[in-house]
Design an enzyme around this catalytic site. Structure first.
Site, short mmCIF file in Angstrom:
data_model
loop_
_atom_site.label_atom_id
_atom_site.label_comp_id
_atom_site.label_asym_id
_atom_site.label_seq_id
_atom_site.Cartn_x
_atom_site.Cartn_y
_atom_site.Cartn_z
N ASP A 1 0.86 -1.17 0.00
CA ASP A 1 0.00 0.00 0.00
C ASP A 1 0.91 1.24 0.00
O ASP A 1 2.10 1.13 0.29
CB ASP A 1 -0.85 -0.09 1.28
CG ASP A 1 -1.48 1.21 1.64
OD1 ASP A 1 -2.23 1.74 0.81
OD2 ASP A 1 -1.21 1.72 2.75
N ASP A 9 0.05 5.20 1.14
CA ASP A 9 -0.02 6.07 2.33
C ASP A 9 0.00 5.26 3.62
O ASP A 9 -0.74 4.29 3.76
CB ASP A 9 -1.33 6.89 2.29
CG ASP A 9 -1.30 7.95 1.22
OD1 ASP A 9 -1.31 9.13 1.55
OD2 ASP A 9 -1.25 7.57 0.03
P1 IMP Z 1 -3.31 4.26 -0.26
O1 IMP Z 1 -3.10 4.33 1.22
O2 IMP Z 1 -2.01 4.13 -1.00
O3 IMP Z 1 -4.29 3.20 -0.65
O4 IMP Z 1 -3.87 5.70 -0.75
C1 IMP Z 1 -5.06 6.24 -0.23
C2 IMP Z 1 -5.10 7.74 -0.44
O5 IMP Z 1 -4.93 8.10 -1.82
C3 IMP Z 1 -6.46 8.30 -0.11
O6 IMP Z 1 -6.60 8.55 1.27
C4 IMP Z 1 -6.50 9.59 -0.92
O7 IMP Z 1 -5.97 10.66 -0.16
C5 IMP Z 1 -5.59 9.34 -2.09
N1 IMP Z 1 -6.29 9.24 -3.40
C6 IMP Z 1 -5.99 9.94 -4.49
N2 IMP Z 1 -6.77 9.57 -5.52
C7 IMP Z 1 -7.59 8.62 -5.06
C8 IMP Z 1 -8.60 7.84 -5.69
O8 IMP Z 1 -8.91 7.95 -6.89
N3 IMP Z 1 -9.24 6.94 -4.90
C9 IMP Z 1 -8.90 6.78 -3.60
N4 IMP Z 1 -7.94 7.46 -2.98
C10 IMP Z 1 -7.28 8.40 -3.70
MG MG Z 2 -2.71 3.22 3.35
#
Ligand code: IMP
Ligand code: MG
Length: 430
Positions: A152, A154
């Site tokens: 993942d 973030d």
């Molecule tokens: P992950 O933790 O890598 O899955 O990223 C999640 C974060 O990506 C979300 O909290 C959003 O801030 C950001 N984000 C940017 N574009 C999108 C999208 O199209 N769908 C969902 N999250 C997005």
């Molecule tokens: Mg995450």
């Protein structure tokens, strides 16, 4: 972020309700028997290790039962919602290792916590993949050995909303390069959904440039780095000849059979339904939020970046949108179901925003497995922070592969270091 909050909350709840019991017993025990704390710690360690050994055995029985058509393992009876396991878990060894790091059995007041168990499970999972031990009881042939790691973005690779800048600022980069050099494939499976490579370059430039500049990696190893964006919607492969080191791969080259009938009009209808649910949340909860509509997602974020949406607002929005879309799907309109009834979607709380994405991380991980020629779930490890069953997007990956649940980028680095030590036959794991 929300995950970290909840993990800490669970830990605090644990700490505020259970220790009194243990404290009384501990004081009594030390007081009456005159035994030293060392003896007490050894006895606690022995008892905890036995419990982990018992659960490890239950899992072996569960894995044996999975192979038959109508499985009824003891674990199934104890935990009816238990899911499939792709490998055994080396729980006893993992407990001994985490106990040596966290001194779990030497604690007098704080009982083994949610975080202790989460970290023991992570260690047990990587031990089973990196240094699998032969189990006499196992009747099915498994395919152990790590071939693919998915991450993942973030909170897992970088702090929420941050980026990977440089190997100095982000120690995870060198670990990822290390695994690529070992021929392990790496997929970044993130909810962040864009079809332009520069958006990913902005978040991942430190990693992409480190791979580009690496003298250690062959061209084939470099192309083993891929990004799956929007949960399971946009695939990019590392390619240093491209401006942003990423080549966009057209969907027809990689989509799963299950995605073939996701038509654009049906996707639009699903997103329209979700968008009106988000808009109704903004009105009902009086949110200072804006809607963001994308090709394969719709979401909300704080209108004023200095005024974050609260956890309660975010969680309520997740549940409302989930329920509105599910109700629309299950409501039979005259003679037909909603056109998008067959399209999976994910609604999740990203800590500062809420998104509904078309697809989910189980499909994202499966697409990575397919892209690399069919890597089995038992050889795939997904590392993420959002594993709560309601409202976490990494949770879905659990049905496609083995998983490790981390709570910060620092924990991701620690996990990868554990794996590197284990692969070297690390003695500190005993
Ligand atoms: P992950 O933790 O890598 O899955 O990223 C999640 C974060 O990506 C979300 O909290 C959003 O801030 C950001 N984000 C940017 N574009 C999108 C999208 O199209 N769908 C969902 N999250 C997005
Ligand atoms: Mg995450």
């Amino acid at each position: 972020m929300s995950t970290r909050y909840r993990i800490e909350y669970a830990l605090k709840a644990d700490a505020s309700t259970r220790p009194t019991d243990r404290m009384d017993q501990a004081v009594e025990y030390v007081g009456t028997s005159g035994q030293s704390l060392d003896v007490m710690a050894r006895s606690a360690q022995q008892r905890y290790a036995e419990i982990f050994r018992d659960v490890e055995d239950l899992l072996l029985d569960h894995i044996n039962q999975q192979a038959i058509s109508n499985p009824r393992s003891k674990l199934n009876m104890l935990v009816p919602t238990i899911s499939a396991f792709f490998t055994p878990l080396a729980l006893e060894d993992a407990f001994r290792y985490q106990d040596s790091v966290r001194a779990i059995s030497s604690r007098r007041f704080v009982a083994p916590s949610f975080n202790d168990i989460r970290l023991i499970l992570n260690t047990a999972q990587i031990m089973a993949m990196v240094q699998p031990k032969p189990y006499r009881q196992l009747r099915v042939k498994l395919d152990p050995g790590l071939e693919l790691m998915t991450f993942d973005g973030d909170v897992t690779l970088y702090e929420d909303g941050a980026s990977l800048h440089s190997p100095d600022a982000n120690p995870v980069i060198l670990r990822l390069v290390h695994f690529l050099a070992q021929n392990v494939r790496i997929g970044i499976v993130t909810a962040a959904g864009y079809n332009q490579p520069e958006h990913y370059f902005n978040r991942l430039s430190g990693l992409l440039l480190a791979v580009k500049e690496s003298k250690e990696l062959s061209a084939a190893q470099k192309s083993n780095l891929i990004i799956m964006g929007g949960e399971s919607n946009f695939l990019f492969v590392f390619d240093e000849t491209q401006e942003h080191c990423l080549r966009y791969i057209h969907r027809r080259e990689w989509i799963l059979d299950a995605m073939q009938d996701w038509t654009e009009p049906a996707i639009k209808e699903l997103l329209d339904e979700a968008q009106s649910a988000f808009e109704s949340c903004i009105r009902t909860l009086r949110l200072q939020a804006k809607v963001l509509r994308k090709d394969r997602a719709v979401g909300i974020y704080a209108a004023d970046q200095t005024k974050r949406l609260t956890r309660e607002q975010l969680e309520e929005t997740v549940l409302v949108v989930q329920q509105v879309v599910e109700t629309a799907i299950n409501t039979v309109h005259a003679d037909q179901r909603a056109s998008y009834a067959h399209i999976p979607f994910t609604v999740f709380n990203g800590g500062a925003d809420v998104f509904l994405d078309i697809g989910d991380k189980s499909l994202g991980v499966k697409a990575c497995q397919k892209w690399f020629g069919g890597i089995p779930p038992s050889s795939t490890l997904h590392v993420g922070d959002q594993f709560l069953s309601g409202g976490g997007n990494d949770f879905k990956a659990r049905s496609a592969c083995c998983c490790a649940w981390i709570a910060s980028p620092v924990e991701t680095v620690a996990l990868l270091d554990e794996m590197i030590t284990l692969a070297k036959g690390g003695s500190k794991f005993g």
